[in-house]
Design a protein around this motif. Structure first.
Motif, PDB file in Angstrom:
ATOM      1  N   SER A 129       0.929  11.694 -32.080  1.00 17.18           N
ATOM      2  CA  SER A 129       0.681  10.239 -32.318  1.00 17.18           C
ATOM      3  C   SER A 129       0.297   9.379 -31.446  1.00 17.18           C
ATOM      4  O   SER A 129      -0.353   8.416 -31.923  1.00 17.18           O
ATOM      5  CB  SER A 129       2.069  10.028 -33.188  1.00 17.18           C
ATOM      6  OG  SER A 129       2.454  10.776 -34.332  1.00 17.18           O
ATOM      7  N   ASP A 139      -2.579  10.392 -39.602  1.00 15.56           N
ATOM      8  CA  ASP A 139      -1.326  10.792 -38.748  1.00 15.56           C
ATOM      9  C   ASP A 139      -0.230  11.371 -39.822  1.00 15.56           C
ATOM     10  O   ASP A 139       0.561  10.584 -40.517  1.00 15.56           O
ATOM     11  CB  ASP A 139      -0.676   9.930 -37.855  1.00 15.56           C
ATOM     12  CG  ASP A 139       0.297  10.276 -36.947  1.00 15.56           C
ATOM     13  OD1 ASP A 139       0.887  11.326 -37.300  1.00 15.56           O
ATOM     14  OD2 ASP A 139       0.809   9.601 -35.969  1.00 15.56           O
ATOM     15  N   GLU A 140      -0.377  12.714 -39.851  1.00 13.61           N
ATOM     16  CA  GLU A 140       0.675  13.127 -40.942  1.00 13.61           C
ATOM     17  C   GLU A 140       0.462  12.612 -42.236  1.00 13.61           C
ATOM     18  O   GLU A 140       1.514  12.725 -43.157  1.00 13.61           O
ATOM     19  CB  GLU A 140       1.912  13.322 -40.503  1.00 13.61           C
ATOM     20  CG  GLU A 140       2.056  14.005 -38.972  1.00 13.61           C
ATOM     21  CD  GLU A 140       3.279  14.399 -38.485  1.00 13.61           C
ATOM     22  OE1 GLU A 140       4.084  14.147 -39.381  1.00 13.61           O
ATOM     23  OE2 GLU A 140       3.298  15.044 -37.475  1.00 13.61           O
TER      24      GLU A 140
HETATM   25 MG   LIG Z   1       3.899  12.049 -34.685  1.00 14.65          MG
END
Ligand SMILES: [Mg+2]
Ligand SMILES: Nc1ncnc2c1ncn2[C@@H]1O[C@H](COP(=O)(O)OP(=O)(O)O)[C@@H](O)[C@H]1O
Length: 603
Positions: free
Chosen positions: A402, A523-524
């Motif tokens: 991240s 991000d995910e």
């Molecule tokens: Mg992360």
């Protein structure tokens, strides 16, 4: 950045002026700067205030004239004149008070409106890191409780200060002119009152500070509990939360009650003191009148004017508490405004041209500062993503994935090294030109209050209904929205409570797609999409990524496999890079991760 409307001071200018002086003076100057754009109205307000005060001072001397020159000598003409003067003073008082009340409200509300706007814009200018360090509740408290306290300061205190001081001075003159001896007797009470007021304000300063702290704590706690309500509920922690809230509430009540006790002791005490003083004057003056040393008119006028002496003293000491909480609020507000956003465009920052979309990390190290602690999240990361390429970042939780995403979006600047886009160091370009060409889809698909359509068109509010539908169709959310009774006009709550996490993520995809960024970071973003839907959106995802440079942080093998290149992170280091097949063949870190995935998939 200069957001200030013409005629008002910019935040930077305000800050610069504030920094020139220190302490109270500095803050008062800040307050004055807020009023500066309205100085014409402020001047008018003071004129009205002076007129109202003068008119309020007129009745006692007029009463003296009426009695001594009209009633006692039996002179009706003079009595008429005095009554006319009395009526005129009443009219002046009415008109001037009206004007003053209106102007105070007008100026005060404008100034506070400006201030709220400035705080809001200042908050928007703050980098993402600013919010990671602070409670939202505290920031909300700045905007509500503190601006409210400032409101009282601006509207009540300024008026009271001016009016009470003028009344006090005017009354002293009137009393002295009516009868110097009685006046001197009256002034003897002044030191007693002054000492009592001083003691009172010292005692109440602490108490008021505590009420402000406790209400701030309540606001912050409330905000946290409300945001975390799902977790509170799922762990059955309502009783504990209620207990904690009761405790904070109790503390606030206790703090408030302390001020109530002080007020209860002080204000009637002052009343008593002034009543006793009035009694003393009445006795002494009465004897003088019986002896014929003063006229009845003087005595009546004198007693009538006495309130003008005692009341302002009381008002001025009361003012102190308003002043204190206003000052404390001003303190906190300017402390916030003083916080320089550490991520501002450099002077001479250039606008990025239309991007090809190459991303380069050049020996990037990054360290989060959590208080005094330094957390190194990335160390010597070098990485290049070719224009249009999709790179998948994989690695354990806390590996720094991240953080890489945040650096590309320039939510932070690297501690060492440089992040470049198309060869431009991100520190040398304007943030606006970067962000308009970049899309970030975080794990938690956030929905703003409004319709689903609005939420999809968020980054491009002028998008047509057709474009919105096309984007929704491309990421596979159209079918779902079409089933809703109101389709794209369905209202969603602050966090889209009516949509599942997966549906929110799909809406977030559509939002990214319609904004058509050159660089896309996920991000995910697929972690909440169930397997069934995932198959469904695989096409959508491919369409979303096609032709853009993309950094995809994913847990799903299917998503990762699509990537042209996979970068494996461990403890902030890049440990491996390559295609899926290459990395499997190497039997390294990726291969180990892959084994783990397969095991969990099999389980
Ligand atoms: Mg992360
Ligand atoms: N805002 C923050 N403040 C302090 N440390 C942070 C912050 N965000 C992340 N970290 C730390 O940085 C490291 C990398 O975090 P992150 O990039 O979020 O990892 P990943 O996304 O791979 O799980 C972790 O050790 C994490 O604890």
């Amino acid at each position: 950045m200069n957001h200030a409307a013409p005629g008002t001071l910019s935040t930077a200018e305000l800050r610069r002026r504030l920094r020139q002086t220190g302490g109270r003076g500095r803050k008062l100057r800040g307050l004055l700067a807020l009023l500066r754009p309205y100085r014409g109205k402020v001047a008018l307000m003071f004129v009205a205030l002076a007129a109202a005060t003068a008119a309020a001072l007129a009745p006692p001397p007029l009463a003296k004239l009426a009695i001594d020159d009209g009633i006692i000598p039996g002179d009706v003409a003079t009595l008429n004149l005095v009554v006319v003067a009395f009526v005129i003073s009443a009219l002046v008082y009415w008109g001037a008070t009206y004007a003053q009340t209106y102007l105070v409200g007008w100026v005060g509300q404008r100034a506070l409106q400006d201030l709220r706007l400035r705080i809001f814009r200042h908050l928007q200018d703050q980098p993402v890191g600013f919010y990671e360090r602070r409670q939202a509740g505290q920031l909300i408290s700045r905007m509500t409780n503190d601006v409210q306290a400032l409101d009282s300061l601006v509207t009540d205190s300024v008026v009271t200060l001016f009016q009470a001081s003028l009344t006090l001075l005017g009354t002293i003159v009137i009393l002295a002119l009516l009868d110097a001896e009685l006046a001197l007797l009256t002034f003897l009470i002044f030191p007693v009152m002054a000492v009592a007021s001083l003691a009172f304000r010292i005692a109440s300063a602490d108490a008021y500070a505590r009420t402000r702290e406790t209400i701030g704590a309540i606001t912050a706690y409330l905000q946290e509990s409300l945001s975390g309500i799902r977790i509170v509920r799922s762990f059955g922690q309502e009783p504990q939360h209620a207990r904690r809230f009761r405790e904070l509430n109790e503390r606030h009540r206790a703090a408030n009650l302390a001020t109530v006790n002080l007020n209860a002791a002080y204000f009637p005490g002052v009343e008593l003191l002034s009543a006793l003083a009035t009694g003393a004057i009445l006795l002494y003056g009465g004897i003088q009148a019986i002896d014929g040393n003063v006229t009845i008119g003087v005595l009546v006028g004198f007693v009538a004017a006495l309130n003008g002496f005692f009341d302002p003293i009381q008002q001025l000491s009361q003012l102190y508490t308003t002043y204190q909480s206003g000052m404390a609020a001003l303190d906190k507000i300017f402390e916030l405004l003083d916080e320089e956003p550490d991520l501002v465009d450099r002077p001479g920052a250039v606008d990025l041209p239309i991007l090809r979309g190459e991303i380069e990390f050049r020996d990037v190290s990054f360290c989060y500062r959590a208080g005094d602690e330094a957390v190194w999240a990335l160390r010597d990361v070098s990485l290049t993503v070719a224009p249009g390429q999709t790179v998948a970042l994989v690695g354990a939780t806390g590996a720094g994935k991240s953080t890489i995403a945040k650096l590309v979006a320039r939510f932070y600047d690297p501690t060492r090294g440089a992040v470049l886009v198309d060869g431009h160091d991100l520190r040398e370009v304007t943030q606006a030109s970067l962000r308009t060409q970049m899309g970030v889809v975080p794990q938690e698909g956030f929905l703003f209050s409004g319709t689903i359509g609005d939420n999809i068109a968020f980054g491009r509010p002028d998008a047509s209904g057709e474009e919105i539908r096309a984007a929704a169709r491309a990421v596979g959310v159209h079918e779902f929205v079409a089933q809703l009774e109101q389709g794209y006009d369905t209202q969603v709550g602050e966090r889209g409570t009516q949509l599942s996490a997966g549906q929110r993520q799909l809406v977030a995809f559509a939002r990214a797609l319609i904004a058509d960024p050159r660089i896309l970071i996920l991000d995910e973003a697929t972690s909440n999409v169930d397997l069934h839907t995932e198959g469904h959106i695989e096409d959508g995802l491919r369409r979303l990524l096609a032709g853009r440079t993309s950094i995809v942080i994913a847990h799903r093998l299917s998503t990762i496999r699509q990537a042209a290149r996979i970068v494996v992170l461990e403890d902030g280091h890049v440990v491996e890079q390559g295609t899926h097949d290459e990395l499997l063949a190497a039997e390294g870190a990726y291969w180990r991760l892959y084994q783990a995935w397969q095991e969990s998939a099999a389980a």
